[in-house]
Design a protein around this motif. Structure first.
Motif, PDB file in Angstrom:
ATOM      1  N   TYR A  58      -4.301   9.806 -23.827  1.00 28.00           N
ATOM      2  CA  TYR A  58      -5.095  10.409 -24.903  1.00 28.00           C
ATOM      3  C   TYR A  58      -4.592  10.001 -26.290  1.00 28.00           C
ATOM      4  CZ  TYR A  58      -6.463  13.492 -21.053  1.00 28.00           C
ATOM      5  OH  TYR A  58      -6.902  13.995 -19.847  1.00 28.00           O
ATOM      6  N   TYR A  59      -4.211   8.735 -26.442  1.00 27.71           N
ATOM      7  CA  TYR A  59      -3.749   8.274 -27.753  1.00 27.71           C
ATOM      8  C   TYR A  59      -4.618   7.160 -28.318  1.00 27.71           C
ATOM      9  CZ  TYR A  59      -1.456   4.736 -24.801  1.00 27.71           C
ATOM     10  OH  TYR A  59      -1.196   3.753 -23.875  1.00 27.71           O
ATOM     11  N   PHE A  60      -5.667   6.769 -27.596  1.00 26.14           N
ATOM     12  CA  PHE A  60      -6.546   5.713 -28.073  1.00 26.14           C
ATOM     13  C   PHE A  60      -7.988   6.025 -27.720  1.00 26.14           C
ATOM     14  CE2 PHE A  60      -8.769   1.602 -27.457  1.00 26.14           C
ATOM     15  CZ  PHE A  60      -8.668   1.111 -28.752  1.00 26.14           C
ATOM     16  N   ALA A  61      -8.839   5.980 -28.749  1.00 26.61           N
ATOM     17  CA  ALA A  61     -10.278   6.127 -28.574  1.00 26.61           C
ATOM     18  C   ALA A  61     -10.923   5.129 -29.520  1.00 26.61           C
ATOM     19  CB  ALA A  61     -10.733   7.555 -28.882  1.00 26.61           C
ATOM     20  N   GLU A  62     -11.370   4.024 -28.998  1.00 27.42           N
ATOM     21  CA  GLU A  62     -11.899   2.926 -29.788  1.00 27.42           C
ATOM     22  C   GLU A  62     -12.730   3.412 -30.978  1.00 27.42           C
ATOM     23  OE1 GLU A  62     -12.264  -0.838 -30.940  1.00 27.42           O
ATOM     24  OE2 GLU A  62     -11.298  -0.401 -29.026  1.00 27.42           O
ATOM     25  N   PRO A  63     -12.356   3.039 -32.225  1.00 24.53           N
ATOM     26  CA  PRO A  63     -11.253   2.144 -32.630  1.00 24.53           C
ATOM     27  C   PRO A  63     -10.020   2.900 -33.142  1.00 24.53           C
ATOM     28  CG  PRO A  63     -12.770   2.389 -34.436  1.00 24.53           C
ATOM     29  CD  PRO A  63     -13.271   3.296 -33.362  1.00 24.53           C
ATOM     30  N   LEU A  64      -9.864   4.165 -32.778  1.00 26.03           N
ATOM     31  CA  LEU A  64      -8.788   5.010 -33.305  1.00 26.03           C
ATOM     32  C   LEU A  64      -7.568   4.957 -32.401  1.00 26.03           C
ATOM     33  CD1 LEU A  64     -10.962   8.186 -34.085  1.00 26.03           C
ATOM     34  CD2 LEU A  64     -10.555   6.194 -35.560  1.00 26.03           C
ATOM     35  N   ILE A  65      -6.392   4.855 -33.013  1.00 26.41           N
ATOM     36  CA  ILE A  65      -5.141   4.895 -32.254  1.00 26.41           C
ATOM     37  C   ILE A  65      -4.171   5.844 -32.950  1.00 26.41           C
ATOM     38  CG2 ILE A  65      -4.214   2.857 -33.461  1.00 26.41           C
ATOM     39  CD1 ILE A  65      -2.724   2.192 -30.821  1.00 26.41           C
ATOM     40  N   SER A  74       3.469  -2.409 -25.315  1.00 28.16           N
ATOM     41  CA  SER A  74       3.865  -2.431 -23.908  1.00 28.16           C
ATOM     42  C   SER A  74       2.661  -2.718 -23.025  1.00 28.16           C
ATOM     43  CB  SER A  74       4.487  -1.081 -23.524  1.00 28.16           C
ATOM     44  OG  SER A  74       4.647  -0.961 -22.131  1.00 28.16           O
ATOM     45  N   THR A  75       2.916  -3.322 -21.880  1.00 23.42           N
ATOM     46  CA  THR A  75       1.838  -3.540 -20.910  1.00 23.42           C
ATOM     47  C   THR A  75       1.370  -2.223 -20.308  1.00 23.42           C
ATOM     48  OG1 THR A  75       3.538  -3.960 -19.223  1.00 23.42           O
ATOM     49  CG2 THR A  75       2.571  -5.885 -20.306  1.00 23.42           C
ATOM     50  N   ALA A  76       2.110  -1.145 -20.567  1.00 29.92           N
ATOM     51  CA  ALA A  76       1.704   0.171 -20.081  1.00 29.92           C
ATOM     52  C   ALA A  76       0.663   0.817 -20.997  1.00 29.92           C
ATOM     53  CB  ALA A  76       2.927   1.083 -19.970  1.00 29.92           C
ATOM     54  N   CYS A  77       0.363   0.182 -22.129  1.00 32.85           N
ATOM     55  CA  CYS A  77      -0.620   0.732 -23.063  1.00 32.85           C
ATOM     56  C   CYS A  77      -2.014   0.686 -22.445  1.00 32.85           C
ATOM     57  CB  CYS A  77      -0.614  -0.057 -24.365  1.00 32.85           C
ATOM     58  SG  CYS A  77       0.951  -0.005 -25.266  1.00 32.85           S
ATOM     59  N   VAL A  78      -2.851   1.615 -22.858  1.00 34.05           N
ATOM     60  CA  VAL A  78      -4.216   1.646 -22.330  1.00 34.05           C
ATOM     61  C   VAL A  78      -4.987   0.444 -22.869  1.00 34.05           C
ATOM     62  CG1 VAL A  78      -4.203   4.153 -22.128  1.00 34.05           C
ATOM     63  CG2 VAL A  78      -5.041   3.098 -24.226  1.00 34.05           C
ATOM     64  N   GLU A  79      -6.011   0.049 -22.154  1.00 32.84           N
ATOM     65  CA  GLU A  79      -6.774  -1.134 -22.509  1.00 32.84           C
ATOM     66  C   GLU A  79      -7.395  -1.001 -23.897  1.00 32.84           C
ATOM     67  OE1 GLU A  79     -10.540  -3.780 -20.773  1.00 32.84           O
ATOM     68  OE2 GLU A  79      -9.788  -2.017 -19.682  1.00 32.84           O
ATOM     69  N   GLY A  80      -7.247  -2.053 -24.695  1.00 32.95           N
ATOM     70  CA  GLY A  80      -7.833  -2.094 -26.026  1.00 32.95           C
ATOM     71  C   GLY A  80      -6.918  -1.639 -27.139  1.00 32.95           C
ATOM     72  N   SER A  81      -5.791  -1.023 -26.810  1.00 34.02           N
ATOM     73  CA  SER A  81      -4.902  -0.466 -27.834  1.00 34.02           C
ATOM     74  C   SER A  81      -3.817  -1.434 -28.280  1.00 34.02           C
ATOM     75  CB  SER A  81      -4.247   0.817 -27.320  1.00 34.02           C
ATOM     76  OG  SER A  81      -3.423   0.556 -26.194  1.00 34.02           O
ATOM     77  N   THR A  82      -3.686  -2.559 -27.589  1.00 41.31           N
ATOM     78  CA  THR A  82      -2.610  -3.514 -27.894  1.00 41.31           C
ATOM     79  C   THR A  82      -3.119  -4.554 -28.886  1.00 41.31           C
ATOM     80  OG1 THR A  82      -3.250  -4.785 -25.933  1.00 41.31           O
ATOM     81  CG2 THR A  82      -1.457  -3.197 -25.682  1.00 41.31           C
ATOM     82  N   HIS A  83      -3.176  -4.181 -30.171  1.00 32.51           N
ATOM     83  CA  HIS A  83      -3.702  -5.077 -31.191  1.00 32.51           C
ATOM     84  C   HIS A  83      -2.732  -6.203 -31.532  1.00 32.51           C
ATOM     85  CE1 HIS A  83      -6.070  -1.286 -32.568  1.00 32.51           C
ATOM     86  NE2 HIS A  83      -6.692  -1.927 -31.608  1.00 32.51           N
ATOM     87  N   PHE A  84      -1.474  -6.063 -31.181  1.00 31.28           N
ATOM     88  CA  PHE A  84      -0.466  -7.060 -31.541  1.00 31.28           C
ATOM     89  C   PHE A  84       0.217  -7.655 -30.309  1.00 31.28           C
ATOM     90  CE2 PHE A  84      -0.906  -4.037 -34.999  1.00 31.28           C
ATOM     91  CZ  PHE A  84      -1.094  -4.863 -36.099  1.00 31.28           C
ATOM     92  N   LYS A 179     -14.822   0.124 -37.924  1.00 31.65           N
ATOM     93  CA  LYS A 179     -15.683  -0.332 -36.836  1.00 31.65           C
ATOM     94  C   LYS A 179     -16.194   0.880 -36.060  1.00 31.65           C
ATOM     95  CE  LYS A 179     -13.244  -4.691 -35.841  1.00 31.65           C
ATOM     96  NZ  LYS A 179     -12.540  -5.462 -34.770  1.00 31.65           N
ATOM     97  N   ASN A 180     -17.228   0.676 -35.293  1.00 24.43           N
ATOM     98  CA  ASN A 180     -17.656   1.734 -34.374  1.00 24.43           C
ATOM     99  C   ASN A 180     -17.115   1.429 -32.986  1.00 24.43           C
ATOM    100  OD1 ASN A 180     -19.250  -0.323 -33.375  1.00 24.43           O
ATOM    101  ND2 ASN A 180     -21.198   0.522 -34.132  1.00 24.43           N
ATOM    102  N   ALA A 181     -17.485   2.228 -32.016  1.00 20.76           N
ATOM    103  CA  ALA A 181     -16.955   2.057 -30.666  1.00 20.76           C
ATOM    104  C   ALA A 181     -17.388   0.742 -30.031  1.00 20.76           C
ATOM    105  CB  ALA A 181     -17.392   3.228 -29.787  1.00 20.76           C
ATOM    106  N   ASP A 182     -18.463   0.127 -30.555  1.00 22.66           N
ATOM    107  CA  ASP A 182     -18.936  -1.156 -30.023  1.00 22.66           C
ATOM    108  C   ASP A 182     -18.334  -2.348 -30.757  1.00 22.66           C
ATOM    109  OD1 ASP A 182     -20.616   0.150 -28.210  1.00 22.66           O
ATOM    110  OD2 ASP A 182     -22.193   0.388 -29.720  1.00 22.66           O
ATOM    111  N   GLY A 183     -17.428  -2.081 -31.711  1.00 22.17           N
ATOM    112  CA  GLY A 183     -16.758  -3.162 -32.422  1.00 22.17           C
ATOM    113  C   GLY A 183     -17.514  -3.696 -33.609  1.00 22.17           C
ATOM    114  N   GLN A 184     -18.543  -3.017 -34.068  1.00 18.72           N
ATOM    115  CA  GLN A 184     -19.322  -3.465 -35.214  1.00 18.72           C
ATOM    116  C   GLN A 184     -18.747  -2.894 -36.507  1.00 18.72           C
ATOM    117  OE1 GLN A 184     -23.165  -1.943 -34.048  1.00 18.72           O
ATOM    118  NE2 GLN A 184     -23.721  -3.843 -32.976  1.00 18.72           N
ATOM    119  N   TRP A 185     -18.617  -3.762 -37.543  1.00 15.88           N
ATOM    120  CA  TRP A 185     -18.057  -3.346 -38.817  1.00 15.88           C
ATOM    121  C   TRP A 185     -19.083  -2.587 -39.657  1.00 15.88           C
ATOM    122  CZ3 TRP A 185     -13.102  -3.509 -40.337  1.00 15.88           C
ATOM    123  CH2 TRP A 185     -12.221  -4.334 -39.649  1.00 15.88           C
ATOM    124  N   GLY A 186     -18.580  -1.931 -40.704  1.00 18.17           N
ATOM    125  CA  GLY A 186     -19.438  -1.270 -41.668  1.00 18.17           C
ATOM    126  C   GLY A 186     -19.793   0.151 -41.313  1.00 18.17           C
TER     127      GLY A 186
END
Length: 275
Positions: A58-65, A74-84, A179-186
């Motif tokens: 419960y630490y990531f909700a696209e695009p919020l972290i 870490s590879t243990a991070c949930v999908e989409g949260s590893t920006h680096f 961004k929104n949950a679909d990755g669109q800016w603005g």
């Protein structure tokens, strides 16, 4: 000339015994209220942060972290949260997977634990050294910060530099929250504002830090030869007066930001979009 020691007052040829005072203080106000409140707030934050670090969800909700888990390396991070990327991989101890937050929290925690203002706060609230002005402390010996573990306080400036790096990353997190949950800016949501405010409070806390002030102008011998640094030093000096305020606001801000993202990620609330 009058000579004064802890037991006698000697004036000329007359000597008077000084009475022993059994009370720890002669203050009649509620001097204990501030250290008690400080203890309550800090221990509550420590308990909450520890719970969240070991919850590992419960630490990531696209695009919020959550700032407790950013950057998630870490590879243990949930999908989409590893920006680096995931340079840390996954580490286990006694068969238990280490939470990704534990690789991050050590730096902001170290920065706050060694902060000059927080030292005064928790020295009084937890160690009663001293609990308040004009109140005797229970310790019979004082060694200062010359031996373990308090000698580690001298590493404050290095935690300050690490904190600046994390501030940049949290600012990046706030920017991609447009961004929104679909990755669109603005697009901007309540979560965007929460992340922006959190990053702003942390920058103000860092910029008002005594170490920041010293780093910018503390070693200059002639301000006239460094006009830009002098200007920056005057700005930071004004912020420095409000350092205790920024310390508390940023602490509550980090906790609230994490709580908000947890509620969104768990489905308890919806992240409302303005546009």
């Amino acid at each position: 000339m009058a000579l004064i020691d802890s037991r006698k007052v000697v004036t000329g040829v007359f000597t008077k015994e000084r009475p022993e005072i059994a009370e720890r203080t002669l203050r009649t106000d509620r001097w204990w209220l501030q250290p008690a409140l400080t203890f309550g707030v800090l221990i509550s934050f420590v308990i909450y942060a520890t719970f969240r670090a070991f919850e590992k969800k419960y630490y990531f909700a696209e695009p919020l972290i959550s700032p407790f888990y950013s950057p998630c390396l870490s590879t243990a991070c949930v999908e989409g949260s590893t920006h680096f990327g995931t340079p840390i991989g996954s580490i286990t101890i006694f068969g238990l997977l280490i939470s990704p937050a534990l690789f991050i929290l050590i730096f902001p925690l170290g920065f706050r634990m060694t902060c000059y203002y927080y030292r005064k706060s928790y020295y009084r609230a937890f160690w009663m050294s001293p609990p308040a002005c004009a109140v005797a402390e229970p310790h019979k010996k004082y060694t200062g910060e010359t031996r373990a573990p308090l000698i580690l306080q001298n590493g404050h400036r290095w935690f300050f530099y690490a904190g600046l790096v994390l501030n940049v990353i949290l600012t990046y997190d706030a920017i991609i929250a447009f961004k929104n949950a679909d990755g669109q800016w603005g697009h901007m949501s309540v979560g965007t504002l929460v992340l922006l405010l959190n990053a702003s409070f942390l920058w103000l806390y860092s910029a008002s830090c005594h170490t920041c002030r010293h780093t910018i102008g503390g070693r200059l011998k002639n301000f006239s030869k460094h006009p830009l640094r002098y200007k920056a030093w005057t700005v930071v000096s004004r912020l420095n007066h409000y350092h205790p305020n920024f310390a508390w606001v940023s602490l509550f801000g980090v906790a609230f930001t994490d709580l908000y993202i947890r509620l969104v990620a768990s489905g308890a609330i919806t992240n409302f979009y303005f546009f």
